[in-house]
Structures are given as C-alpha cells and as structure tokens.
Scaffold this active site. Structure first.
Site, PDB file in Angstrom:
ATOM      1  CB  CYS A   1      26.080  46.399  44.652  1.00  0.00           C
ATOM      2  SG  CYS A   1      26.383  44.572  43.900  1.00  0.00           S
TER       3      CYS A   1
ATOM      4  CB  CYS B   1      28.474  47.450  37.358  1.00  0.00           C
ATOM      5  SG  CYS B   1      28.577  48.858  38.063  1.00  0.00           S
TER       6      CYS B   1
ATOM      7  CG  HIS C   1      25.395  42.672  38.231  1.00  0.00           C
ATOM      8  ND1 HIS C   1      24.875  41.683  38.914  1.00  0.00           N
ATOM      9  CD2 HIS C   1      25.883  43.477  39.009  1.00  0.00           C
ATOM     10  CE1 HIS C   1      25.145  41.823  40.060  1.00  0.00           C
ATOM     11  NE2 HIS C   1      25.710  43.074  40.227  1.00  0.00           N
TER      12      HIS C   1
ATOM     13  NE  ARG D   1      20.825  43.697  46.801  1.00  0.00           N
ATOM     14  CZ  ARG D   1      21.847  43.179  46.743  1.00  0.00           C
ATOM     15  NH1 ARG D   1      22.861  43.892  47.035  1.00  0.00           N
ATOM     16  NH2 ARG D   1      22.132  41.900  46.466  1.00  0.00           N
TER      17      ARG D   1
HETATM   18  C1  HEC Z   1      32.243  41.296  42.599  1.00  0.00           C
HETATM   19  C2  HEC Z   1      31.017  41.092  41.801  1.00  0.00           C
HETATM   20  C3  HEC Z   1      30.000  42.350  41.919  1.00  0.00           C
HETATM   21  C4  HEC Z   1      30.274  43.516  41.446  1.00  0.00           C
HETATM   22  C5  HEC Z   1      31.539  43.841  40.640  1.00  0.00           C
HETATM   23  C6  HEC Z   1      28.973  44.440  41.392  1.00  0.00           C
HETATM   24  N1  HEC Z   1      28.104  43.478  41.800  1.00  0.00           N
HETATM   25 FE1  HEC Z   1      25.730  44.033  42.109  1.00  0.00          FE
HETATM   26  N2  HEC Z   1      25.700  42.168  42.791  1.00  0.00           N
HETATM   27  C7  HEC Z   1      26.689  41.229  43.123  1.00  0.00           C
HETATM   28  C8  HEC Z   1      26.059  40.231  44.103  1.00  0.00           C
HETATM   29  C9  HEC Z   1      26.732  38.893  44.510  1.00  0.00           C
HETATM   30  C10 HEC Z   1      24.718  40.313  44.257  1.00  0.00           C
HETATM   31  C11 HEC Z   1      23.574  39.668  44.788  1.00  0.00           C
HETATM   32  C12 HEC Z   1      23.231  38.645  43.966  1.00  0.00           C
HETATM   33  C13 HEC Z   1      22.368  39.258  42.787  1.00  0.00           C
HETATM   34  O1  HEC Z   1      21.247  39.492  42.741  1.00  0.00           O
HETATM   35  O2  HEC Z   1      23.044  39.489  41.632  1.00  0.00           O
HETATM   36  C14 HEC Z   1      24.413  41.735  43.607  1.00  0.00           C
HETATM   37  C15 HEC Z   1      23.226  42.384  43.499  1.00  0.00           C
HETATM   38  C16 HEC Z   1      23.050  43.589  42.996  1.00  0.00           C
HETATM   39  C17 HEC Z   1      21.654  44.340  42.645  1.00  0.00           C
HETATM   40  C18 HEC Z   1      20.524  43.723  43.077  1.00  0.00           C
HETATM   41  C19 HEC Z   1      19.820  42.888  42.200  1.00  0.00           C
HETATM   42  C20 HEC Z   1      18.243  42.495  42.393  1.00  0.00           C
HETATM   43  O3  HEC Z   1      17.826  41.278  41.614  1.00  0.00           O
HETATM   44  O4  HEC Z   1      17.728  42.747  43.343  1.00  0.00           O
HETATM   45  C21 HEC Z   1      21.948  45.380  41.945  1.00  0.00           C
HETATM   46  C22 HEC Z   1      20.987  46.191  41.431  1.00  0.00           C
HETATM   47  C23 HEC Z   1      23.281  45.564  41.754  1.00  0.00           C
HETATM   48  N3  HEC Z   1      23.838  44.360  42.280  1.00  0.00           N
HETATM   49  C24 HEC Z   1      23.902  46.540  40.877  1.00  0.00           C
HETATM   50  C25 HEC Z   1      25.295  46.581  40.908  1.00  0.00           C
HETATM   51  C26 HEC Z   1      26.015  47.844  40.266  1.00  0.00           C
HETATM   52  C27 HEC Z   1      25.156  49.112  39.795  1.00  0.00           C
HETATM   53  C28 HEC Z   1      27.344  47.516  40.341  1.00  0.00           C
HETATM   54  C29 HEC Z   1      28.316  48.557  39.811  1.00  0.00           C
HETATM   55  C30 HEC Z   1      28.488  49.912  40.721  1.00  0.00           C
HETATM   56  C31 HEC Z   1      27.480  46.167  40.936  1.00  0.00           C
HETATM   57  N4  HEC Z   1      26.453  45.674  41.245  1.00  0.00           N
HETATM   58  C32 HEC Z   1      28.723  45.657  41.024  1.00  0.00           C
HETATM   59  C33 HEC Z   1      27.913  41.198  42.877  1.00  0.00           C
HETATM   60  C34 HEC Z   1      28.553  42.215  42.196  1.00  0.00           C
END
Ligand code: HEC
Length: 311
Positions: free
Chosen positions: A272, A218, A222, A268
């Site tokens: 992800c 994550c 992030h 959400r």
């Molecule tokens: C390959 C890249 C990638 C990884 C790895 C990833 N994410 Fe994301 N995530 C994104 C993208 C692209 C979005 C949509 C844009 C944003 O709001 O960041 C997102 C959105 C989110 C959001 C919504 C954010 C908002 O403002 O509403 C959350 C919560 C989230 N991710 C949690 C996680 C968690 C927990 C993990 C690990 C288990 C994870 N992500 C792993 C790419 C990733």
C-alpha cells in the site's frame, strides 16, 4: 497535625500516581472512540449523508452498494463490511477457505523442534497470542510486532530468522491467528508508559502525514476516503484494518510456487505504501512497528478474525 498532613500527601501522591498509570492510554482511547463514532456516523445512512461523508460517490453506489447502519464490530471485515457486491464474492470464496493447508503447515512449524531441541512453544506457550501484538517492551523501549517476536525466538534459539512477508512466517501466523479466533480473542493492545504513548503518537503521525506530490496520507484513503471506490476496489476503513491478518489474496495467489497467496500484514502494508509512490519502511523497522502499534490500538476490543481472504 503533621501526621495528618503526611497522610494526606501520601494519599495525593498515591492517587496521582494511579491516575498517571491509567492515563498513558488516555489520548489513544480518545482517538479510538472518536474513530468509532466517525465510522458509525458515516455508515449510518450513506445516501442521506452524502454531502457530509461521500461527496465524490455516485448516488447509484450509495443507494445500491453501500450497506447502511453498520456498528462497531461490523467493521472488522474491511471493505466487505459495507460493500454489498464485495460481500457476496467474499462469502462464496469463504465456503472453501483457500488457506486451510497453511494452517496445518503453521501448526507443524509451531511444534517442530529447533536444532537445540526447543521449539516455538518455549517462546509462545499458547498459540492464541494474536490480539496481544504488537506490544511495547518497556525494557527495550521498543514496539514488538508478532513478526519480530517470531524472529527473535528463532535467533535466540540459534536459528536463522525468516523472511517476513510470506512463506513460513505467514503460515505460522495463520495458525496463531486461527487459534486466537477459535478461543474468541479480542484485540487487546496496551499502552502502559510514557515511552509506549510516544511510540503510539509516532505511529499515528505516520498514518496521518501526507506524502508525495499527491499529498496522500493513509488516512486520506482509509479514514476520509473509506467507502469510496478507487477503480474496482472500495477503500477499507482504519477500524479493523489489522485484525484479520495474515490474508490470502487472489492477486498474490496467481504467481509462482514460492508465492502461495498468503501474506503477512507487513506485506500488505508495504504494498500500500508503494502504491502511494513511497518507499515502504522495512518490515521490522521502528517506523513500521510503531505504525502497526497505532493501527492495532484503533481495533482494540474487536475480535481477532484471521486468517482471511481479500481480492
Ligand atoms: C490512494 C489510496 C490509498 C492510500 C493513500 C493508502 N491505501 Fe491502503 N489500500 C488502498 C486500496 C485501494 C486497498 C485495497 C482495498 C482495501 O481493502 O481498502 C488498500 C488496502 C490496505 C490494507 C488491507 C486492508 C484489508 O482489509 O485487508 C491495509 C492494511 C492498508 N491498505 C494500509 C494502508 C496504510 C498503512 C497506508 C499508509 C501508509 C495506506 N494503506 C495508504 C488504497 C490506499
């Protein structure tokens, strides 16, 4: 003399006890402050600090789309905090927030009596509870998320638990979030015991552990990746990532009538994790709740800001 020793020992025992009580969140507090420093430094001057923080971004993106000089509370808006283009469309949609009707529905659900005559009011006397979840239940030795607290309330009153990603669960939480925002609640996650600190550590471990053949965590996206563009999305930052749920997503809104666009944080998160090529933990599993506990702690002190909208 003996009395004096006894007194001193009692004093030492007392102070060390008091120290320990305050100490359970010491590591989490260190992590939280370091994270704020990291993001403030990263977004202080994105173009000037390109080599340190944004080696993969284009100059055009850094000069023209990333807002500089962000401070702690600014980060509560996800990627709209720093993306100039994103912010414009966010503000346009927010002129007529598409979630208004869900708030009414949520309020009705809150007041509606169960078959036994009680209602959610018996479990949540005040609806402005969002910043206090998740919390660690020291008797049951487990993290309680808002979603699991709602379902426990239903079960305790002889009702069937709800689905956890959308529908009634999301509507009730939207009402709770809005009430919390109205009363200016801040995220206020507590770590008061060794068991709670351990749960926090396991959540953190999940967030930072690399998975799959791409070895993504994550944090890859992030923390280190925050601010970078992936296709047409800018990656949001861990700081403030949980404080605005549930959200109405344009992507979720287009589907069937059973899918009205509003979703919980768990929905959400599951999406992800799936995008990462992994099987997401169950929405009410220990893993999910501990992950949420860690993420929410990182946003401590930030305003509760849900429900919100996202692409
Ligand atoms: C390959 C890249 C990638 C990884 C790895 C990833 N994410 Fe994301 N995530 C994104 C993208 C692209 C979005 C949509 C844009 C944003 O709001 O960041 C997102 C959105 C989110 C959001 C919504 C954010 C908002 O403002 O509403 C959350 C919560 C989230 N991710 C949690 C996680 C968690 C927990 C993990 C690990 C288990 C994870 N992500 C792993 C790419 C990733």
């Amino acid at each position: 003399m003996l009395l004096k020793i006894a007194k001193t020992t009692a004093f030492v025992a007392l102070t060390s006890c008091a120290l320990n009580a305050a100490d359970f969140n010491a590591q989490a507090e260190k992590d939280r402050l370091a994270l704020i420093d990291y993001f403030e430094a990263k977004f202080k001057d994105p173009y000037g600090n390109k080599n340190t923080f944004f080696p993969y971004s284009t100059d055009d993106e850094l000069k023209n789309n990333i807002i500089s000089g962000l401070k702690h509370e600014d980060f509560s808006k996800g990627n709209y905090a720093f993306s100039k283009n994103g912010k414009v469309s966010y503000e346009e949609i927010n002129e007529f927030p598409p979630y208004e009707e869900f708030l009414e529905n949520g309020e009705e659900l809150y007041n509606k009596p169960f078959a036994n005559g009680k209602s959610f009011k018996n479990c949540f006397p005040n609806p402005d509870v969002v910043g206090d979840y998740p919390y660690f239940d020291d008797k049951k030795k487990e993290v309680v998320s808002l979603t699991s607290a709602v379902n426990t309330c239903l079960k305790d009153n002889g009702e069937k638990p709800w689905k956890t990603k959308k529908g009634k669960m999301a509507h009730l939480q939207a009402y709770f979030a809005n009430e919390s925002r109205d009363s200016e609640k801040k995220v206020n996650i507590q770590i008061d015991s060794k068991a709670a600190a351990d749960a926090y550590e396991r959540g953190k471990e999940y967030y930072y552990s690399q998975k799959g053949y791409l070895k993504l965590s994550c944090a890859t996206c992030h923390v280190q990746g925050a601010g970078q563009r992936v296709r047409n999305e800018s990656l949001s930052q861990l700081l403030g990532q949980t404080s605005h749920f549930p959200v109405y997503r344009l992507k979720w809104g287009a589907a069937s009538p059973s899918n009205d666009g509003l979703g919980t944080l768990e929905r959400r998160m599951a999406g992800c994790v799936k995008d990462q090529g992994q099987v997401p933990p169950g929405t009410e599993s220990k893993e999910m709740k501990e992950l949420l506990y860690f993420m929410a702690y990182m946003s401590n002190g930030m305003p509760v800001d849900g429900p919100d909208i996202r692409k």
